[in-house]
Design a protein around this motif. Structure first.
Motif, PDB file in Angstrom:
ATOM      1  N   VAL A  28     -34.110  28.423  56.733  1.00 17.96           N
ATOM      2  CA  VAL A  28     -35.345  28.805  56.108  1.00 17.96           C
ATOM      3  C   VAL A  28     -35.262  30.045  55.568  1.00 17.96           C
ATOM      4  N   GLY A  29     -35.948  30.089  54.103  1.00 14.15           N
ATOM      5  CA  GLY A  29     -36.111  31.355  53.537  1.00 14.15           C
ATOM      6  C   GLY A  29     -37.638  31.663  53.591  1.00 14.15           C
ATOM      7  N   ILE A  30     -37.916  33.053  53.826  1.00 16.78           N
ATOM      8  CA  ILE A  30     -39.313  33.466  53.768  1.00 16.78           C
ATOM      9  C   ILE A  30     -39.264  34.468  52.424  1.00 16.78           C
ATOM     10  N   ASP A  31     -39.609  33.921  51.516  1.00 12.87           N
ATOM     11  CA  ASP A  31     -39.636  34.676  50.220  1.00 12.87           C
ATOM     12  C   ASP A  31     -41.080  35.353  49.890  1.00 12.87           C
ATOM     13  N   GLY A  32     -41.165  36.214  49.136  1.00 15.19           N
ATOM     14  CA  GLY A  32     -42.273  36.815  48.652  1.00 15.19           C
ATOM     15  C   GLY A  32     -42.010  38.294  48.004  1.00 15.19           C
ATOM     16  N   LEU A  33     -43.021  38.763  47.227  1.00 15.51           N
ATOM     17  CA  LEU A  33     -42.883  39.749  46.594  1.00 15.51           C
ATOM     18  C   LEU A  33     -43.249  41.149  47.421  1.00 15.51           C
ATOM     19  N   GLY A  34     -42.614  42.371  46.786  1.00 23.11           N
ATOM     20  CA  GLY A  34     -42.854  43.502  47.818  1.00 23.11           C
ATOM     21  C   GLY A  34     -44.313  43.774  48.224  1.00 23.11           C
ATOM     22  N   ILE A 130     -32.774  27.663  64.530  1.00 27.90           N
ATOM     23  CA  ILE A 130     -33.392  27.847  63.054  1.00 27.90           C
ATOM     24  C   ILE A 130     -32.998  29.233  62.730  1.00 27.90           C
ATOM     25  N   VAL A 131     -32.537  29.324  61.378  1.00 29.93           N
ATOM     26  CA  VAL A 131     -32.176  30.888  60.722  1.00 29.93           C
ATOM     27  C   VAL A 131     -33.296  31.042  59.886  1.00 29.93           C
ATOM     28  N   LEU A 132     -33.687  32.126  60.085  1.00 27.96           N
ATOM     29  CA  LEU A 132     -34.872  32.605  59.252  1.00 27.96           C
ATOM     30  C   LEU A 132     -34.346  33.828  58.398  1.00 27.96           C
ATOM     31  N   ILE A 133     -34.244  33.620  57.185  1.00 26.68           N
ATOM     32  CA  ILE A 133     -33.916  34.672  56.196  1.00 26.68           C
ATOM     33  C   ILE A 133     -34.997  35.308  55.273  1.00 26.68           C
ATOM     34  N   GLU A 134     -35.381  36.378  55.401  1.00 26.65           N
ATOM     35  CA  GLU A 134     -36.447  37.154  55.087  1.00 26.65           C
ATOM     36  C   GLU A 134     -36.115  38.069  53.707  1.00 26.65           C
ATOM     37  N   GLY A 135     -36.744  37.893  52.604  1.00 24.61           N
ATOM     38  CA  GLY A 135     -36.386  38.860  51.402  1.00 24.61           C
ATOM     39  C   GLY A 135     -37.068  38.199  50.289  1.00 24.61           C
ATOM     40  N   ILE A 136     -36.759  39.239  49.349  1.00 25.15           N
ATOM     41  CA  ILE A 136     -37.363  38.884  47.789  1.00 25.15           C
ATOM     42  C   ILE A 136     -36.441  38.265  47.019  1.00 25.15           C
ATOM     43  N   PHE A 137     -36.501  37.279  45.968  1.00 24.84           N
ATOM     44  CA  PHE A 137     -35.811  36.748  44.933  1.00 24.84           C
ATOM     45  C   PHE A 137     -34.966  35.827  45.917  1.00 24.84           C
ATOM     46  N   LEU A 138     -35.420  35.199  46.701  1.00 22.76           N
ATOM     47  CA  LEU A 138     -34.558  34.077  47.625  1.00 22.76           C
ATOM     48  C   LEU A 138     -34.440  32.925  46.892  1.00 22.76           C
ATOM     49  N   GLN A 139     -35.448  32.476  45.898  1.00 22.87           N
ATOM     50  CA  GLN A 139     -35.198  31.440  45.094  1.00 22.87           C
ATOM     51  C   GLN A 139     -34.597  31.374  43.634  1.00 22.87           C
ATOM     52  N   ARG A 140     -33.765  32.495  43.606  1.00 20.60           N
ATOM     53  CA  ARG A 140     -33.210  32.694  42.438  1.00 20.60           C
ATOM     54  C   ARG A 140     -31.918  31.490  42.311  1.00 20.60           C
ATOM     55  N   LYS A 141     -31.615  31.079  41.103  1.00 23.02           N
ATOM     56  CA  LYS A 141     -30.711  29.961  41.093  1.00 23.02           C
ATOM     57  C   LYS A 141     -29.441  30.046  41.884  1.00 23.02           C
ATOM     58  N   GLU A 142     -28.805  31.232  42.229  1.00 15.65           N
ATOM     59  CA  GLU A 142     -27.603  31.161  42.846  1.00 15.65           C
ATOM     60  C   GLU A 142     -27.607  31.009  44.412  1.00 15.65           C
ATOM     61  N   TRP A 143     -29.009  31.173  44.931  1.00 13.36           N
ATOM     62  CA  TRP A 143     -29.308  31.004  46.477  1.00 13.36           C
ATOM     63  C   TRP A 143     -30.221  29.717  46.695  1.00 13.36           C
ATOM     64  N   LYS A 144     -30.896  29.388  45.953  1.00 13.89           N
ATOM     65  CA  LYS A 144     -32.009  28.294  46.222  1.00 13.89           C
ATOM     66  C   LYS A 144     -31.430  27.337  46.981  1.00 13.89           C
ATOM     67  N   CYS A 145     -30.453  26.658  46.417  1.00  9.95           N
ATOM     68  CA  CYS A 145     -29.799  25.379  46.931  1.00  9.95           C
ATOM     69  C   CYS A 145     -29.164  25.280  48.309  1.00  9.95           C
ATOM     70  N   PHE A 146     -28.945  26.813  49.057  1.00 15.08           N
ATOM     71  CA  PHE A 146     -28.572  26.709  50.148  1.00 15.08           C
ATOM     72  C   PHE A 146     -29.509  26.680  51.399  1.00 15.08           C
ATOM     73  N   ILE A 151     -40.380  29.185  52.227  1.00 14.64           N
ATOM     74  CA  ILE A 151     -41.876  29.429  52.338  1.00 14.64           C
ATOM     75  C   ILE A 151     -41.956  30.747  51.455  1.00 14.64           C
ATOM     76  N   PHE A 152     -43.104  30.775  50.524  1.00 19.65           N
ATOM     77  CA  PHE A 152     -43.489  31.932  49.675  1.00 19.65           C
ATOM     78  C   PHE A 152     -44.634  32.264  50.104  1.00 19.65           C
ATOM     79  N   LEU A 153     -44.848  33.776  50.384  1.00 20.20           N
ATOM     80  CA  LEU A 153     -45.860  34.284  50.791  1.00 20.20           C
ATOM     81  C   LEU A 153     -46.608  34.831  49.724  1.00 20.20           C
ATOM     82  N   ASN A 154     -47.723  34.273  49.292  1.00 22.48           N
ATOM     83  CA  ASN A 154     -48.393  34.644  48.192  1.00 22.48           C
ATOM     84  C   ASN A 154     -49.652  35.608  48.273  1.00 22.48           C
ATOM     85  N   CYS A 155     -49.538  36.804  48.095  1.00 16.60           N
ATOM     86  CA  CYS A 155     -50.482  37.879  48.401  1.00 16.60           C
ATOM     87  C   CYS A 155     -51.014  38.597  47.048  1.00 16.60           C
TER      88      CYS A 155
END
Length: 208
Positions: A28-34, A130-146, A151-155
């Motif tokens: 699981v990716g926890i995506d979101g901007l700074g 469940i593996v939780l990976i937290e960071g920015i830019f997680l959905q870039r094309k090189e990583w998204k498929c994995f 989840i995108f935190l929209n603030c």
């Protein structure tokens, strides 16, 4: 935040129990901007999921950036350094994201901020977790498929702006922080939003 965390945990637990592949973790990716609150969110989410008797493994992307000389004063614009050079994009794919699908033991480069040194650490990951990976830019094309679920935190920008400028004192006085965010971080984020559109590609958007 508690209600949103509770609802998110319920969703992830359903994803975990119903996943078709049982011989590896749910990733699981926890995506979101700074300043979106990713670190606080993942800490609360982890505690909530443990209430479901889930095993949790967590990774913070900023623990795995590259040395300063590879991401500063490289000749590229600062936003480019942030988006493309802050992390070893291919290295994280081959050392973290791909191995999570096939192995339960990782050899992962870890960045020590105080010494600007990278060391390799062995990390064990449970298959039934469940593996939780937290960071920015997680959905870039090189990583998204994995990722199995993102989840995108929209603030709102103004709230994120206030948080990061108050928080990041290591960048210097207020004006120095503001300049760094204007020249580097916010332009990198704008590029991500425009080229990837993570709000539309995430499996779940959590609004604040």
């Amino acid at each position: 935040m508690n209600r949103k965390v509770n609802e998110t945990a319920e969703t992830l637990y359903a994803q975990f129990t119903n996943r078709s592949t049982k011989n590896r973790p749910l990733i699981v990716g926890i995506d979101g901007l700074g300043g979106a609150g990713k670190t606080s969110f993942i800490a609360e989410l982890s505690r909530e999921l443990k209430g479901y008797n889930c095993e949790i493994d967590m990774f913070h992307l900023d623990d795995h950036i590259v040395e300063r000389n590879k991401r500063y004063q490289t000749g590229y614009e600062e936003w480019y350094e942030y988006y493309y050079l802050q992390w070893d994009i291919e290295g994280l794919k081959s050392n973290l994201l791909q191995p999570l699908h096939i192995r339960d033991q990782l050899n992962l480069p870890h960045y020590e901020k105080s010494t600007d040194v990278i060391s390799t650490r062995q990390v064990d990951v449970l298959k039934d977790s469940i593996v939780l990976i937290e960071g920015i830019f997680l959905q870039r094309k090189e990583w998204k498929c994995f990722f199995d679920f993102v989840i995108f935190l929209n603030c709102p920008f103004e709230l994120r702006r206030e948080r990061v400028l108050r928080r990041d004192s290591y960048l210097g006085e207020y004006q120095a922080r503001l300049k760094k965010y204007k020249d580097r971080y916010w332009l990198g984020e704008q590029y991500y939003m425009e080229t990837v559109n993570p709000l539309s590609t995430a499996d779940l958007v959590v609004n604040y």
